[in-house]
Design a protein around this motif. Structure first.
Motif, PDB file in Angstrom:
ATOM      1  N   LYS A   1      -6.235  54.738 100.500  1.00 43.95           N
ATOM      2  CA  LYS A   1      -6.744  56.035 100.127  1.00 43.95           C
ATOM      3  C   LYS A   1      -6.514  57.083 101.203  1.00 43.95           C
ATOM      4  CE  LYS A   1     -10.323  54.241  97.132  1.00 43.95           C
ATOM      5  NZ  LYS A   1     -11.734  54.256  96.792  1.00 43.95           N
ATOM      6  N   LEU A   2      -6.221  56.645 102.422  1.00 53.79           N
ATOM      7  CA  LEU A   2      -5.970  57.607 103.494  1.00 53.79           C
ATOM      8  C   LEU A   2      -4.614  58.258 103.309  1.00 53.79           C
ATOM      9  CD1 LEU A   2      -7.196  55.614 106.625  1.00 53.79           C
ATOM     10  CD2 LEU A   2      -8.443  57.339 105.323  1.00 53.79           C
ATOM     11  N   LYS A   3      -4.546  59.530 103.681  1.00 57.66           N
ATOM     12  CA  LYS A   3      -3.286  60.275 103.609  1.00 57.66           C
ATOM     13  C   LYS A   3      -3.124  61.095 104.880  1.00 57.66           C
ATOM     14  CE  LYS A   3      -3.452  60.570  98.627  1.00 57.66           C
ATOM     15  NZ  LYS A   3      -3.879  61.350  97.501  1.00 57.66           N
ATOM     16  N   ILE A   4      -1.916  61.109 105.399  1.00 54.54           N
ATOM     17  CA  ILE A   4      -1.612  61.896 106.590  1.00 54.54           C
ATOM     18  C   ILE A   4      -2.030  63.345 106.339  1.00 54.54           C
ATOM     19  CG2 ILE A   4       0.257  62.697 108.129  1.00 54.54           C
ATOM     20  CD1 ILE A   4      -0.312  59.648 108.238  1.00 54.54           C
ATOM     21  N   GLY A   5      -2.647  63.956 107.351  1.00 55.52           N
ATOM     22  CA  GLY A   5      -3.062  65.350 107.250  1.00 55.52           C
ATOM     23  C   GLY A   5      -4.502  65.555 106.804  1.00 55.52           C
ATOM     24  N   MET A   6      -5.179  64.463 106.407  1.00 55.69           N
ATOM     25  CA  MET A   6      -6.583  64.581 106.006  1.00 55.69           C
ATOM     26  C   MET A   6      -7.426  65.045 107.194  1.00 55.69           C
ATOM     27  SD  MET A   6      -7.419  61.180 103.813  1.00 55.69           S
ATOM     28  CE  MET A   6      -7.739  61.431 102.086  1.00 55.69           C
ATOM     29  N   SER A   7      -8.537  65.698 106.881  1.00 54.91           N
ATOM     30  CA  SER A   7      -9.468  66.122 107.922  1.00 54.91           C
ATOM     31  C   SER A   7     -10.302  64.932 108.382  1.00 54.91           C
ATOM     32  CB  SER A   7     -10.392  67.215 107.387  1.00 54.91           C
ATOM     33  OG  SER A   7     -11.305  66.659 106.446  1.00 54.91           O
ATOM     34  N   ILE A   8     -10.954  65.105 109.518  1.00 57.25           N
ATOM     35  CA  ILE A   8     -11.847  64.068 110.037  1.00 57.25           C
ATOM     36  C   ILE A   8     -12.949  63.773 109.023  1.00 57.25           C
ATOM     37  CG2 ILE A   8     -13.648  63.692 111.778  1.00 57.25           C
ATOM     38  CD1 ILE A   8     -11.704  64.812 113.844  1.00 57.25           C
ATOM     39  N   LEU A   9     -13.502  64.796 108.400  1.00 59.54           N
ATOM     40  CA  LEU A   9     -14.570  64.610 107.414  1.00 59.54           C
ATOM     41  C   LEU A   9     -14.083  63.807 106.209  1.00 59.54           C
ATOM     42  CD1 LEU A   9     -17.447  65.140 106.497  1.00 59.54           C
ATOM     43  CD2 LEU A   9     -16.676  67.318 105.554  1.00 59.54           C
ATOM     44  N   VAL A  11     -11.638  61.594 106.164  1.00 59.35           N
ATOM     45  CA  VAL A  11     -11.455  60.198 106.601  1.00 59.35           C
ATOM     46  C   VAL A  11     -12.803  59.516 106.745  1.00 59.35           C
ATOM     47  CG1 VAL A  11     -10.608  58.707 108.458  1.00 59.35           C
ATOM     48  CG2 VAL A  11      -9.231  60.659 107.692  1.00 59.35           C
ATOM     49  N   ASP A  12     -13.771  60.217 107.312  1.00 58.29           N
ATOM     50  CA  ASP A  12     -15.111  59.654 107.466  1.00 58.29           C
ATOM     51  C   ASP A  12     -15.710  59.296 106.107  1.00 58.29           C
ATOM     52  OD1 ASP A  12     -17.508  59.064 109.124  1.00 58.29           O
ATOM     53  OD2 ASP A  12     -18.364  60.706 107.941  1.00 58.29           O
ATOM     54  N   ASN A  13     -15.483  60.124 105.108  1.00 61.62           N
ATOM     55  CA  ASN A  13     -16.006  59.851 103.759  1.00 61.62           C
ATOM     56  C   ASN A  13     -15.373  58.609 103.147  1.00 61.62           C
ATOM     57  OD1 ASN A  13     -17.824  61.991 103.694  1.00 61.62           O
ATOM     58  ND2 ASN A  13     -16.344  63.392 102.809  1.00 61.62           N
ATOM     59  N   ILE A  14     -14.124  58.316 103.495  1.00 58.69           N
ATOM     60  CA  ILE A  14     -13.419  57.151 102.943  1.00 58.69           C
ATOM     61  C   ILE A  14     -13.665  55.899 103.778  1.00 58.69           C
ATOM     62  CG2 ILE A  14     -11.123  56.154 102.526  1.00 58.69           C
ATOM     63  CD1 ILE A  14     -10.211  59.026 101.800  1.00 58.69           C
ATOM     64  N   ALA A  15     -13.478  56.015 105.083  1.00 57.34           N
ATOM     65  CA  ALA A  15     -13.513  54.837 105.958  1.00 57.34           C
ATOM     66  C   ALA A  15     -14.881  54.564 106.573  1.00 57.34           C
ATOM     67  CB  ALA A  15     -12.472  55.004 107.069  1.00 57.34           C
ATOM     68  N   GLY A  16     -15.744  55.553 106.587  1.00 59.47           N
ATOM     69  CA  GLY A  16     -17.048  55.384 107.208  1.00 59.47           C
ATOM     70  C   GLY A  16     -16.977  55.561 108.717  1.00 59.47           C
ATOM     71  N   LYS A  17     -18.102  55.345 109.340  1.00 55.94           N
ATOM     72  CA  LYS A  17     -18.194  55.506 110.797  1.00 55.94           C
ATOM     73  C   LYS A  17     -17.424  54.398 111.501  1.00 55.94           C
ATOM     74  CE  LYS A  17     -21.047  58.992 110.601  1.00 55.94           C
ATOM     75  NZ  LYS A  17     -20.387  60.253 110.470  1.00 55.94           N
ATOM     76  N   PRO A  18     -16.625  54.759 112.511  1.00 54.82           N
ATOM     77  CA  PRO A  18     -15.879  53.742 113.251  1.00 54.82           C
ATOM     78  C   PRO A  18     -16.783  52.956 114.192  1.00 54.82           C
ATOM     79  CG  PRO A  18     -15.520  55.877 114.227  1.00 54.82           C
ATOM     80  CD  PRO A  18     -16.356  56.105 112.995  1.00 54.82           C
ATOM     81  N   PHE A  19     -16.295  51.806 114.616  1.00 53.83           N
ATOM     82  CA  PHE A  19     -17.002  50.997 115.603  1.00 53.83           C
ATOM     83  C   PHE A  19     -17.031  51.729 116.943  1.00 53.83           C
ATOM     84  CE2 PHE A  19     -16.936  47.817 119.001  1.00 53.83           C
ATOM     85  CZ  PHE A  19     -18.103  47.136 118.718  1.00 53.83           C
ATOM     86  N   LYS A  20     -15.922  52.412 117.257  1.00 55.67           N
ATOM     87  CA  LYS A  20     -15.786  53.102 118.538  1.00 55.67           C
ATOM     88  C   LYS A  20     -14.903  54.330 118.365  1.00 55.67           C
ATOM     89  CE  LYS A  20     -14.215  52.272 123.257  1.00 55.67           C
ATOM     90  NZ  LYS A  20     -13.654  51.312 124.190  1.00 55.67           N
ATOM     91  N   LYS A  21     -15.204  55.390 119.109  1.00 58.78           N
ATOM     92  CA  LYS A  21     -14.362  56.583 119.170  1.00 58.78           C
ATOM     93  C   LYS A  21     -13.979  56.809 120.621  1.00 58.78           C
ATOM     94  CE  LYS A  21     -16.474  59.231 115.414  1.00 58.78           C
ATOM     95  NZ  LYS A  21     -17.148  60.501 115.083  1.00 58.78           N
ATOM     96  N   LYS A  22     -12.748  57.272 120.826  1.00 57.88           N
ATOM     97  CA  LYS A  22     -12.327  57.616 122.182  1.00 57.88           C
ATOM     98  C   LYS A  22     -11.264  58.703 122.113  1.00 57.88           C
ATOM     99  CE  LYS A  22      -8.748  54.087 122.790  1.00 57.88           C
ATOM    100  NZ  LYS A  22      -8.249  53.031 123.654  1.00 57.88           N
ATOM    101  N   PHE A  23     -10.980  59.304 123.257  1.00 55.83           N
ATOM    102  CA  PHE A  23      -9.950  60.330 123.366  1.00 55.83           C
ATOM    103  C   PHE A  23      -8.946  59.906 124.429  1.00 55.83           C
ATOM    104  CE2 PHE A  23     -13.499  62.560 121.543  1.00 55.83           C
ATOM    105  CZ  PHE A  23     -12.908  63.451 120.652  1.00 55.83           C
TER     106      PHE A  23
END
Length: 76
Positions: A1-9, A11-23
């Motif tokens: 369901k993910l598509k390149i160019g999607m916003s963070i919101l 992706v969050d709605n589809i995949a849910g909260k990640p285990f970890k975030k980093k930069f």
């Protein structure tokens, strides 16, 4: 369901909260998900889990750039 160019919101709605975030040093945002759990997982820390059990989702400028095997180097 993910598509390149999607916003963070989106992706969050589809995949849910990640285990970890980093930069990264260049401000690329990396979300890491645990996508498989080996039987020995309960005795391992996140860092000890092999990369085959994790998936990275990559954002540049708050837009989805990609995910999966191509971005395995972002897991470390």
């Amino acid at each position: 369901k993910l598509k390149i160019g999607m916003s963070i919101l989106e992706v969050d709605n589809i995949a849910g909260k990640p285990f970890k975030k980093k930069f990264t040093q260049d401000s690329t945002e990396v979300w890491i998900y645990i996508t498989g759990i080996p039987q020995t997982a309960f005795s391992q820390s996140y860092k000890d889990l092999e990369n085959e059990y994790k998936t990275a989702i990559i954002f540049e400028n708050k837009k989805l750039k990609g995910w999966g095997e191509k971005y395995i180097s972002f897991l470390n």
